[in-house]
Scaffold this active site. Structure first.
Site, short mmCIF file in Angstrom:
data_model
loop_
_atom_site.label_atom_id
_atom_site.label_comp_id
_atom_site.label_asym_id
_atom_site.label_seq_id
_atom_site.Cartn_x
_atom_site.Cartn_y
_atom_site.Cartn_z
N LYS A 35 1.06 -0.87 0.16
CA LYS A 35 -0.03 0.19 0.11
C LYS A 35 1.15 1.47 -0.31
CE LYS A 35 -0.07 -0.03 4.80
NZ LYS A 35 -1.34 -0.42 6.01
N ARG A 130 -10.64 0.47 15.60
CA ARG A 130 -10.82 0.69 14.20
C ARG A 130 -11.82 -0.08 13.68
NH1 ARG A 130 -5.14 1.12 11.99
NH2 ARG A 130 -5.43 -0.69 10.98
N TYR A 255 16.03 29.05 9.23
CA TYR A 255 14.98 30.30 9.27
C TYR A 255 14.68 29.97 10.72
CZ TYR A 255 13.53 30.37 4.78
OH TYR A 255 12.98 29.84 3.91
N MET A 303 13.03 24.12 2.96
CA MET A 303 12.53 23.00 2.27
C MET A 303 13.06 22.25 1.25
SD MET A 303 9.24 24.54 -0.92
CE MET A 303 8.12 25.03 0.32
C1 LIG Z 1 -0.28 -2.35 6.65
C2 LIG Z 1 -0.93 -3.77 7.17
C3 LIG Z 1 -0.40 -4.54 7.85
C4 LIG Z 1 1.38 -4.80 7.48
O1 LIG Z 1 1.43 -3.82 8.58
P1 LIG Z 1 2.98 -3.42 9.12
O2 LIG Z 1 3.20 -2.84 10.42
O3 LIG Z 1 3.75 -2.78 7.90
O4 LIG Z 1 3.67 -5.10 8.94
C5 LIG Z 1 -0.08 -5.49 7.49
N1 LIG Z 1 -2.41 -5.31 8.12
C6 LIG Z 1 -2.80 -4.20 8.07
C7 LIG Z 1 -4.49 -4.94 7.53
C8 LIG Z 1 -2.27 -3.24 7.10
O5 LIG Z 1 -3.21 -2.07 7.06
#
Ligand SMILES: *Cc1c(COP(=O)(O)O)cnc(C)c1O
Length: 358
Positions: A35, A130, A255, A303
Site C-alpha cells: 500500500k 478502528r 530560518y 524546504m
Molecule cells: C499496513 C497493514 C499491514 C502491514 O503492517 P506492517 O506493520 O507494516 O507490517 C498489515 N495489515 C493491515 C491490515 C495493514 O493495514
C-alpha cells in the site's frame, strides 16, 4: 546533471527481507503489503521485488487494477475493503479480494446478486477499535456473508495494536487473540492475523496468511532494531554537500535563527529538505552521515536544504556524500529523532528525489 538527491532502492535487500518473512513464518502464505506506493518504494518496483510472495495487499483499488493491467495474476487483497457499491463490478472483474469490516459493506453486498466470485476477508475488531466487527457481532456478519450467492470464500482477519510490545498493559496480543478465538469459534476458514511485528515477535500465533509490510522495506515495526530482526534497508536517501561555510561563535543558522553557534563552527549545506520528504520536525542533533561519518543536523529544516555540523569532519568538501537514511544510518533512528516512525518517512518520500534502483 541535476540536483544530487537520490533515493536508491535496493531490490536485492527487498528480496532478502521477503526471505526473512519466509524463514520466520515457514508454514504461512505471504501477502506482501504494498500500500501507499509500496511504502514509498514504488508500486511496480515492489511488485517485481516481491514476485515470490503469494499475493499483494494494498489499500488503493486503482493500484490493484494497475497491477492486474501489468499482468500480475497473484491474489490481490484490498485491506480497507471497498467504499461504495460502484467498486464491486471492478472488484469482480479484476478478481480482487477485499476486507469486509462494516454493516454498510455487507448491506451493499446483499443488494447485489452476482456470480459466486467474491473473496471476502471478514475483519474482527479485537480491541484496536478502528475497523471490524466486535467479537459478539462476528458470527452474525459471517452468517450473512455465508448466505450470499456472490461470496465464493471467506477468510478471517484481525489486526494487532501492540504486537511490538511484549505484554502491553492496556491491550496485549494474547488478549486480542483470546477475543479473536471467542468471536471466531467454530469457523475453520483460513486466518490472517499477523503484521510484521506479530510474525516477528509472536511465533506462537499461526496465520495461514501473514501480512508483512514494514519489514519488507527493512524498517522495524518496533521491539528490536531492523538489524536485529535481520532485515536490510531497502531505501537509502543520499545527497551531497552543496556549500560549506565557517561561522563565528554567536552566529545563527537558518530560518528562525534557532540554532546559535556556541563556538566557531564549520557548517555544511545539504540539498535535501522537507519538500523531498525529510521531516521538518527533525530537531538539532538528528543523525546524518557525511562521507560515512556520523554528524548532526543543526538549524531548522527548510524546504530544499538542511544544515549540518562539520566541525569534527575537517575533510568534508563540496560534493561530499550525504546519507540522510538507509545504508549505515537506520531510517528508524532518524525517525525517532524526529518524533515519528520509519513508516512515515518512507511513505512521505516526495516525487522530487531521483529514484535509482540498485
Ligand atoms: C499496513 C497493514 C499491514 C502491514 O503492517 P506492517 O506493520 O507494516 O507490517 C498489515 N495489515 C493491515 C491490515 C495493514 O493495514
Amino acid at each position: 546533471m541535476s540536483r544530487p538527491l537520490i533515493a536508491y532502492i535496493d531490490i536485492a535487500a527487498m528480496q532478502h527481507n521477503l526471505s526473512v518473512v519466509r524463514k520466520e513464518a515457514p508454514r504461512s502464505s505471504i501477502w506482501a503489503v504494498v500500500k501507499a506506493n509500496g511504502y514509498g518504494h514504488g508500486l511496480e518496483r515492489c511488485a517485481r521485488a516481491f514476485i515470490e510472495a503469494d499475493g499483494y495487499a494494498l489499500t488503493e483499488i486503482e493500484a490493484a487494477v494497475h497491477l492486474r493491467d501489468l499482468g500480475y495474476k497473484k491474489p490481490i487483497l484490498l485491506l480497507e475493503g471497498f467504499f461504495s457499491e460502484h467498486e464491486l463490478p471492478v472488484i469482480a472483474h479484476y478478481d480482487l479480494e477485499f476486507a469486509v469490516h462494516s454493516e454498510e459493506q455487507i448491506a451493499m453486498l446483499e443488494s447485489k446478486v452476482g456470480a459466486p466470485r467474491l473473496k471476502v476477508h471478514l475483519k474482527m475488531n479485537t480491541g484496536m477499535n478502528r475497523l471490524g466487527f466486535k467479537p459478539d457481532q462476528y458470527r452474525a456478519a459471517y452468517d450473512r456473508l455465508k448466505a450470499l450467492q456472490s461470496v465464493q470464500s471467506i477468510s478471517l482477519m484481525t489486526h494487532m495494536a501492540n504486537a511490538e510490545i511484549a505484554a502491553h498493559p492496556q491491550l496485549a496480543v494474547a488478549e486480542q487473540m483470546r477475543r479473536f478465538e471467542e468471536g471466531a469459534k467454530g469457523m475453520d476458514e483460513p486466518r490472517s492475523l499477523s503484521n510484521s511485528a506479530t510474525l516477528l515477535l509472536h511465533p506462537e500465533i499461526f496465520s495461514n496468511w501473514v501480512r508483512p509490510g514494514i519489514m519488507l522495506y527493512g524498517g522495524t515495526p518496533g521491539g528490536k532494531t531492523a538489524e536485529a530482526f535481520g532485515v536490510k534497508p531497502a531505501m537509502t536517501l543520499t545527497s551531497e554537500l552543496i556549500q560549506i561555510l565557517d561561522i563565528d561563535k554567536g552566529e545563527a543558522i537558518g530560518y528562525g535563527s534557532q540554532y546559535v553557534a556556541p563556538h566557531p563552527m564549520r557548517i555544511g549545506v545539504v540539498a535535501c529538505g522537507y519538500a523531498d520528504g525529510y521531516p521538518r520536525s527533525a530537531p538539532e542533533g538528528t543523525p546524518i552521515l557525511v562521507d560515512g561519518i556520523r554528524t548532526r543536523l543543526v538549524g531548522r529544516v527548510s524546504m530544499d536544504m538542511i544544515t549540518v555540523d562539520l566541525t569534527s569532519i575537517p575533510d568534508a568538501h563540496f560534493g561530499s556524500a550525504i546519507v540522510l537514511w538507509g545504508d549505515g544510518l537506520p531510517i528508524d533512528e532518524v525517525a525517532e529523532a524526529a518524533g515519528t516512525v520509519g513508516y512515515e518517512l518512507m511513505c512521505a518520500l516526495s516525487l522530487r528525489p531521483h529514484i535509482v534502483e540498485r
